[in-house]
Structures are given as structure tokens and as C-alpha cells.
Design a protein around this motif. Structure first.
Motif, mmCIF file in Angstrom:
data_model
loop_
_atom_site.group_PDB
_atom_site.id
_atom_site.type_symbol
_atom_site.label_atom_id
_atom_site.label_comp_id
_atom_site.label_asym_id
_atom_site.label_seq_id
_atom_site.Cartn_x
_atom_site.Cartn_y
_atom_site.Cartn_z
ATOM 1 N N ARG A 78 52.540 29.954 45.843
ATOM 2 C CA ARG A 78 53.107 30.507 47.264
ATOM 3 C C ARG A 78 52.230 31.643 47.594
ATOM 4 N NH1 ARG A 78 59.332 31.643 45.585
ATOM 5 N NH2 ARG A 78 58.178 33.406 45.093
ATOM 6 N N ILE A 79 52.317 31.912 48.858
ATOM 7 C CA ILE A 79 51.632 32.828 49.567
ATOM 8 C C ILE A 79 51.946 34.173 49.030
ATOM 9 C CG2 ILE A 79 50.901 33.979 51.911
ATOM 10 C CD1 ILE A 79 50.827 31.075 52.875
ATOM 11 N N SER A 80 53.153 34.423 48.824
ATOM 12 C CA SER A 80 53.337 35.712 48.483
ATOM 13 C C SER A 80 53.047 36.025 47.196
ATOM 14 C CB SER A 80 55.075 35.973 48.525
ATOM 15 O OG SER A 80 55.729 34.905 47.508
ATOM 16 N N MET A 81 52.723 35.065 46.139
ATOM 17 C CA MET A 81 52.461 35.302 44.728
ATOM 18 C C MET A 81 50.870 35.501 44.788
ATOM 19 S SD MET A 81 53.241 35.358 41.874
ATOM 20 C CE MET A 81 53.097 34.952 40.159
ATOM 21 N N ILE A 82 50.245 35.012 45.805
ATOM 22 C CA ILE A 82 48.773 35.218 45.981
ATOM 23 C C ILE A 82 48.450 36.564 46.438
ATOM 24 C CG2 ILE A 82 46.868 34.381 47.180
ATOM 25 C CD1 ILE A 82 47.667 31.586 47.091
ATOM 26 N N LEU A 83 49.488 37.058 47.484
ATOM 27 C CA LEU A 83 49.310 38.412 48.076
ATOM 28 C C LEU A 83 49.513 39.482 46.905
ATOM 29 C CD1 LEU A 83 50.990 37.988 51.474
ATOM 30 C CD2 LEU A 83 48.655 38.442 50.913
ATOM 31 N N LYS A 84 50.567 39.270 45.985
ATOM 32 C CA LYS A 84 50.929 40.449 44.995
ATOM 33 C C LYS A 84 49.786 40.348 44.016
ATOM 34 C CE LYS A 84 55.737 39.732 45.335
ATOM 35 N NZ LYS A 84 57.040 39.255 44.711
ATOM 36 N N LEU A 85 49.077 39.306 43.779
ATOM 37 C CA LEU A 85 47.884 39.088 42.710
ATOM 38 C C LEU A 85 46.710 39.978 43.396
ATOM 39 C CD1 LEU A 85 46.917 38.213 40.192
ATOM 40 C CD2 LEU A 85 46.165 35.864 41.284
ATOM 41 N N MET A 86 46.539 39.576 44.641
ATOM 42 C CA MET A 86 45.479 40.240 45.412
ATOM 43 C C MET A 86 45.580 41.770 45.452
ATOM 44 S SD MET A 86 43.258 38.108 46.100
ATOM 45 C CE MET A 86 42.354 38.356 47.351
ATOM 46 N N CYS A 87 46.841 42.110 45.588
ATOM 47 C CA CYS A 87 47.313 43.686 45.695
ATOM 48 C C CYS A 87 46.934 44.295 44.317
ATOM 49 C CB CYS A 87 48.366 43.797 46.115
ATOM 50 S SG CYS A 87 48.931 43.690 47.924
ATOM 51 N N VAL A 88 47.466 43.569 43.201
ATOM 52 C CA VAL A 88 46.950 44.143 41.980
ATOM 53 C C VAL A 88 45.640 44.097 41.601
ATOM 54 C CG1 VAL A 88 47.474 43.387 39.454
ATOM 55 C CG2 VAL A 88 49.327 43.368 41.064
ATOM 56 N N ILE A 89 44.845 43.151 41.864
ATOM 57 C CA ILE A 89 43.419 43.130 41.773
ATOM 58 C C ILE A 89 42.797 44.215 42.416
ATOM 59 C CG2 ILE A 89 41.460 41.880 42.063
ATOM 60 C CD1 ILE A 89 42.886 39.332 41.443
ATOM 61 N N PHE A 90 43.314 44.497 43.870
ATOM 62 C CA PHE A 90 42.592 45.411 44.505
ATOM 63 C C PHE A 90 42.716 47.063 43.970
ATOM 64 C CE2 PHE A 90 43.109 48.506 47.872
ATOM 65 C CZ PHE A 90 41.885 48.601 48.631
ATOM 66 N N LEU A 91 44.171 47.061 43.485
ATOM 67 C CA LEU A 91 44.424 48.475 43.010
ATOM 68 C C LEU A 91 43.897 48.700 41.733
ATOM 69 C CD1 LEU A 91 48.279 48.532 43.523
ATOM 70 C CD2 LEU A 91 46.760 49.716 44.574
ATOM 71 N N LEU A 92 43.646 47.679 40.783
ATOM 72 C CA LEU A 92 42.751 47.873 39.710
ATOM 73 C C LEU A 92 41.446 48.117 39.710
ATOM 74 C CD1 LEU A 92 42.664 47.304 36.659
ATOM 75 C CD2 LEU A 92 42.070 44.971 36.862
ATOM 76 N N LEU A 93 40.744 47.366 40.922
ATOM 77 C CA LEU A 93 39.371 47.790 41.316
ATOM 78 C C LEU A 93 39.259 49.068 41.793
ATOM 79 C CD1 LEU A 93 38.215 44.432 43.009
ATOM 80 C CD2 LEU A 93 37.444 45.409 40.460
ATOM 81 N N SER A 94 40.147 49.521 42.617
ATOM 82 C CA SER A 94 40.356 50.928 43.000
ATOM 83 C C SER A 94 40.340 51.923 41.897
ATOM 84 C CB SER A 94 41.394 51.035 44.220
ATOM 85 O OG SER A 94 41.216 50.384 45.375
ATOM 86 N N VAL A 95 41.091 51.714 41.140
ATOM 87 C CA VAL A 95 41.078 52.772 39.876
ATOM 88 C C VAL A 95 39.824 52.722 39.326
ATOM 89 C CG1 VAL A 95 42.241 53.207 37.662
ATOM 90 C CG2 VAL A 95 43.632 52.609 39.765
ATOM 91 N N LEU A 96 39.397 51.712 39.023
ATOM 92 C CA LEU A 96 37.940 51.464 38.202
ATOM 93 C C LEU A 96 36.849 52.195 38.899
ATOM 94 C CD1 LEU A 96 37.992 47.928 36.725
ATOM 95 C CD2 LEU A 96 38.410 50.088 35.615
ATOM 96 N N ASN A 97 37.077 52.058 40.121
ATOM 97 C CA ASN A 97 35.843 52.668 41.280
ATOM 98 C C ASN A 97 36.075 54.158 41.060
ATOM 99 O OD1 ASN A 97 33.815 53.058 43.025
ATOM 100 N ND2 ASN A 97 35.274 52.916 44.725
#
Length: 64
Positions: free
Chosen positions: A2-21
Motif C-alpha cells: 500500500r502507498i501508506s506502507m511505502i511512505l512509512k518506509l521512505m520516512c524511516v529510510i530518510f531519518l536513518l540517512l539523516s542521522v548517519l549524515n
């Protein structure tokens, strides 16, 4: 998926990359500070070597 699941996954990936940065920027700043300190010490040691050589030359000339 579902689109909501994809959006949640993208948010988690974005937050992870932001922390690593953020972590990499912190370590970069830390290493730059250490490099500046090393260059400062290198300059001080170079000047001490020059002063020691001058003092040695002075003592050699005074003995002659």
C-alpha cells in the motif's frame, strides 16, 4: 504494498540517512579540529628546533 506502507518506509529510510549524515559531519569536524591542533604543534616544534640550532651555533661561536 500500500502507498501508506511505502511512505512509512521512505520516512524511516530518510531519518536513518539523516542521522548517519549528522554523525559523519560530527566526526569530520572532530578530525578537522585534530588536524589543526597537529599543524599548530608541528609549527611549534619546528620553531623549537630552529631555536635549538641557533642556541647551539651561539654556544659554538662563544667557545671559539
Amino acid at each position: 504494498m500500500r502507498i501508506s506502507m511505502i511512505l512509512k518506509l521512505m520516512c524511516v529510510i530518510f531519518l536513518l540517512l539523516s542521522v548517519l549524515n549528522g554523525i559523519s559531519v560530527y566526526f569530520l569536524q572532530k578530525d578537522i579540529k585534530q588536524e589543526r591542533l597537529s599543524l599548530q604543534k608541528q609549527s611549534e616544534f619546528k620553531q623549537l628546533g630552529i631555536d635549538l640550532a641557533n642556541a647551539s651555533d651561539y654556544l659554538t661561536n662563544e667557545r671559539s
